[in-house]
Design an enzyme around this catalytic site. Sequence first.
Site, PDB file in Angstrom:
ATOM      1  N   HIS A   1      -3.973  59.490 -32.294  1.00  0.00           N
ATOM      2  CA  HIS A   1      -4.970  58.898 -33.383  1.00  0.00           C
ATOM      3  C   HIS A   1      -4.425  59.816 -34.347  1.00  0.00           C
ATOM      4  O   HIS A   1      -4.554  61.135 -34.296  1.00  0.00           O
ATOM      5  CB  HIS A   1      -6.181  58.772 -33.370  1.00  0.00           C
ATOM      6  CG  HIS A   1      -7.058  57.330 -32.138  1.00  0.00           C
ATOM      7  ND1 HIS A   1      -6.491  56.708 -32.914  1.00  0.00           N
ATOM      8  CD2 HIS A   1      -7.463  57.238 -30.459  1.00  0.00           C
ATOM      9  CE1 HIS A   1      -7.379  55.164 -31.994  1.00  0.00           C
ATOM     10  NE2 HIS A   1      -7.135  56.282 -31.168  1.00  0.00           N
TER      11      HIS A   1
ATOM     12  N   ARG B   1       4.415  52.073 -15.281  1.00  0.00           N
ATOM     13  CA  ARG B   1       3.710  52.584 -14.461  1.00  0.00           C
ATOM     14  C   ARG B   1       4.878  52.223 -13.349  1.00  0.00           C
ATOM     15  O   ARG B   1       4.589  51.062 -13.650  1.00  0.00           O
ATOM     16  CB  ARG B   1       2.266  52.047 -14.612  1.00  0.00           C
ATOM     17  CG  ARG B   1       2.399  50.380 -14.856  1.00  0.00           C
ATOM     18  CD  ARG B   1       0.823  50.244 -15.232  1.00  0.00           C
ATOM     19  NE  ARG B   1       1.033  49.037 -15.609  1.00  0.00           N
ATOM     20  CZ  ARG B   1       1.222  48.398 -16.545  1.00  0.00           C
ATOM     21  NH1 ARG B   1       1.396  49.184 -17.552  1.00  0.00           N
ATOM     22  NH2 ARG B   1       0.944  47.006 -16.538  1.00  0.00           N
TER      23      ARG B   1
ATOM     24  N   HIS C   1     -11.673  37.902 -29.945  1.00  0.00           N
ATOM     25  CA  HIS C   1     -13.191  37.699 -30.502  1.00  0.00           C
ATOM     26  C   HIS C   1     -13.097  37.538 -31.496  1.00  0.00           C
ATOM     27  O   HIS C   1     -13.960  37.749 -32.615  1.00  0.00           O
ATOM     28  CB  HIS C   1     -14.310  38.198 -29.386  1.00  0.00           C
ATOM     29  CG  HIS C   1     -14.248  39.462 -29.239  1.00  0.00           C
ATOM     30  ND1 HIS C   1     -13.329  40.758 -28.660  1.00  0.00           N
ATOM     31  CD2 HIS C   1     -14.256  40.859 -30.680  1.00  0.00           C
ATOM     32  CE1 HIS C   1     -13.303  41.808 -29.324  1.00  0.00           C
ATOM     33  NE2 HIS C   1     -13.798  41.946 -30.026  1.00  0.00           N
TER      34      HIS C   1
ATOM     35  N   ASN D   1       2.598  52.357 -22.329  1.00  0.00           N
ATOM     36  CA  ASN D   1       2.287  52.850 -20.595  1.00  0.00           C
ATOM     37  C   ASN D   1       3.725  52.248 -20.217  1.00  0.00           C
ATOM     38  O   ASN D   1       3.693  51.573 -20.417  1.00  0.00           O
ATOM     39  CB  ASN D   1       0.864  52.141 -20.529  1.00  0.00           C
ATOM     40  CG  ASN D   1       0.663  52.105 -18.919  1.00  0.00           C
ATOM     41  OD1 ASN D   1       1.136  51.519 -18.172  1.00  0.00           O
ATOM     42  ND2 ASN D   1      -0.203  53.272 -18.431  1.00  0.00           N
TER      43      ASN D   1
ATOM     44  N   SER E   1       0.545  56.945 -19.451  1.00  0.00           N
ATOM     45  CA  SER E   1      -0.416  56.353 -20.534  1.00  0.00           C
ATOM     46  C   SER E   1      -0.473  57.361 -21.834  1.00  0.00           C
ATOM     47  O   SER E   1      -0.931  58.315 -21.811  1.00  0.00           O
ATOM     48  CB  SER E   1      -1.546  55.989 -20.398  1.00  0.00           C
ATOM     49  OG  SER E   1      -2.020  55.387 -19.576  1.00  0.00           O
TER      50      SER E   1
ATOM     51  N   HIS F   1      10.637  46.911 -33.552  1.00  0.00           N
ATOM     52  CA  HIS F   1      11.056  45.553 -32.659  1.00  0.00           C
ATOM     53  C   HIS F   1      12.170  45.411 -32.510  1.00  0.00           C
ATOM     54  O   HIS F   1      12.967  45.744 -31.048  1.00  0.00           O
ATOM     55  CB  HIS F   1      10.260  44.483 -33.430  1.00  0.00           C
ATOM     56  CG  HIS F   1       9.642  44.877 -32.907  1.00  0.00           C
ATOM     57  ND1 HIS F   1       8.767  43.355 -32.019  1.00  0.00           N
ATOM     58  CD2 HIS F   1       8.195  44.408 -33.612  1.00  0.00           C
ATOM     59  CE1 HIS F   1       7.255  43.606 -31.545  1.00  0.00           C
ATOM     60  NE2 HIS F   1       7.122  44.122 -32.699  1.00  0.00           N
TER      61      HIS F   1
ATOM     62  N   HIS G   1       0.637  53.539 -28.605  1.00  0.00           N
ATOM     63  CA  HIS G   1       0.683  53.402 -27.570  1.00  0.00           C
ATOM     64  C   HIS G   1       1.894  53.071 -26.866  1.00  0.00           C
ATOM     65  O   HIS G   1       2.321  52.217 -26.709  1.00  0.00           O
ATOM     66  CB  HIS G   1      -0.823  51.977 -27.504  1.00  0.00           C
ATOM     67  CG  HIS G   1      -0.733  51.536 -25.890  1.00  0.00           C
ATOM     68  ND1 HIS G   1      -0.402  50.639 -25.650  1.00  0.00           N
ATOM     69  CD2 HIS G   1      -1.345  51.933 -24.486  1.00  0.00           C
ATOM     70  CE1 HIS G   1      -0.018  50.607 -24.310  1.00  0.00           C
ATOM     71  NE2 HIS G   1      -1.103  51.382 -23.779  1.00  0.00           N
TER      72      HIS G   1
END
Lengths: 299, 299
Positions: free
Chosen positions: B95, B109, B170, B107, B91, B140, B105
């Site tokens: 920043h 797994r 949210h 990840n 992972s 992309h 980012h």
Amino acid sequence: MAYTRDEIADWFRGLQLEISAAIEAEDGKGRFEEETWERPGGGGGHTRVIERGAVIEKGGVNFSAVHGTLPDKIKSALKVDSDAFFATGVSIVMHPENPHVPIIHMNVRYFEMNDEVWWFGGGIDLTPHYVVEEDANWFHNELKAVCDQYDSQYYPRFAKWADEYFYIKHRQESRGVSGIFFDRLNTQTEGKGKAELFAFVQDVGKRFAPIYTTLMRKYKDAVYNEQQKAWQMHRRSRYVEFNLVLDKGTKFGLDTDGRIDSILMSLPPETGWKYTQSWPEGGEEERTQHYLRTVHVPK
Amino acid sequence: MAYTRDEIADWFRGLQLEISAAIEAEDGKGRFEEETWERPGGGGGHTRVIERGAVIEKGGVNFSAVHGTLPDKIKSALKVDSDAFFATGVSIVMHPENPHVPIIHMNVRYFEMNDEVWWFGGGIDLTPHYVVEEDANWFHNELKAVCDQYDSQYYPRFAKWADEYFYIKHRQESRGVSGIFFDRLNTQTEGKGKAELFAFVQDVGKRFAPIYTTLMRKYKDAVYNEQQKAWQMHRRSRYVEFNLVLDKGTKFGLDTDGRIDSILMSLPPETGWKYTQSWPEGGEEERTQHYLRTVHVPK
């Protein structure tokens, strides 16, 4: 006397104004800006935010009175049958500029499904960046005095509840010196009428301003240095973790499509997560850390 | 060839070292510090963190290989019968100091219950503080090139999955320019053997360093001002909200009593939530905001 939901909401709105006035007076520079909003599903609120004050770097005193239909997720979480709801309350978080002034939080609220199914909830807890035991004891005694007027079991019961609620499990530390927390108080659980339970919640609410302005006054001129400011940023990052990962009010707000800026006004104006950070051995930071890992840990 | 779980874990560990070396080389100043930890329930990992580099203000490249018994909560969330599990992966979150260099980012797994029940998962997404459409398209295309080697449906399918996953409901905005996301890929779902699926995941992992070092190089010397730094703090606060409220990896880590400092290394070194903050009308901040609210919004 049987209060209507609107009377309860009106009282909470008055509390919001009273508390903002007291904080403004003590701050001496910052002014609350008010925004009035409506919730698409029903009801609305008044958000009052103070920023860049002399003492308060960022704080919010929110009032809302919302109604509508509960999402299924909340309905099952609350274990209620009906889905029409009304909820009103006041929520407060204050982030002071000076690391010697503590962060404080209070919430008082009323929830109603219908004439039979209703309850009060609330809580108040203190998060000093540096724990001063004398203040922590005084704070708890203030809360105990309010509780004892209603029921000798309230303080021990609600203080224990706060220790459980304000515990950051993934960090194995308390958010601060705890306080009181209570939820779903009604006639069935308490053997008290609505008027008496509301009086208790009102007294909790009214105690907020004298408590916090006392602490503001006591520490607002305390000298602080860079290390203490860095420690404040660190403690604030734990506050963010609590609010975003654990806080039920935040979850409820996000799940019911509440007004996002009002829900997240609790988050600090500046913070950060450093990976490598060390504090002097045997210093005040270590002492506070030790307190948070031992004193209010749920039994 | 049937890879064992240990062979897969060893490959991931190698990837961690390769990526940290590439980032160090491009940064030129920061060095990764490695901490090795054991998980009380079984397994462990190596956490590698870089702080206060010339380009990277804080970043982590974590490897872990853990095993044990799944808590009931996770068992039912994963809809699996057995509770013995093995999970390994890498992972990464970076920043950068300069707001013109994007946050990234990744990840990758592998999860296994037994010889029959296993899957691969992963994802990579880019979060520029200022969206540059040319870079977003290039990013992309890089991912599409990896995907197309394996299946022409992978890129459209996994890009859509990323749009859904990296959406901050949210806030009604995407976390960034999205990327690819995939989970529970196995022979049943893909009609491909474990070796081929692992090869795909390996190629995703190997593409990370060339992609990110290209972007570091392109923007590390770009001039920035105070307003751009303030906007970076603001965008980072949304990153925190995503990770603490929505990210499944974080939830999995917290629910399985993972190593908390490794799980939350993804959080930014400095950020904040101002209540009142305005950006120049028609400026770059508004343009990025508009992009995040329109381009990768899940259909």
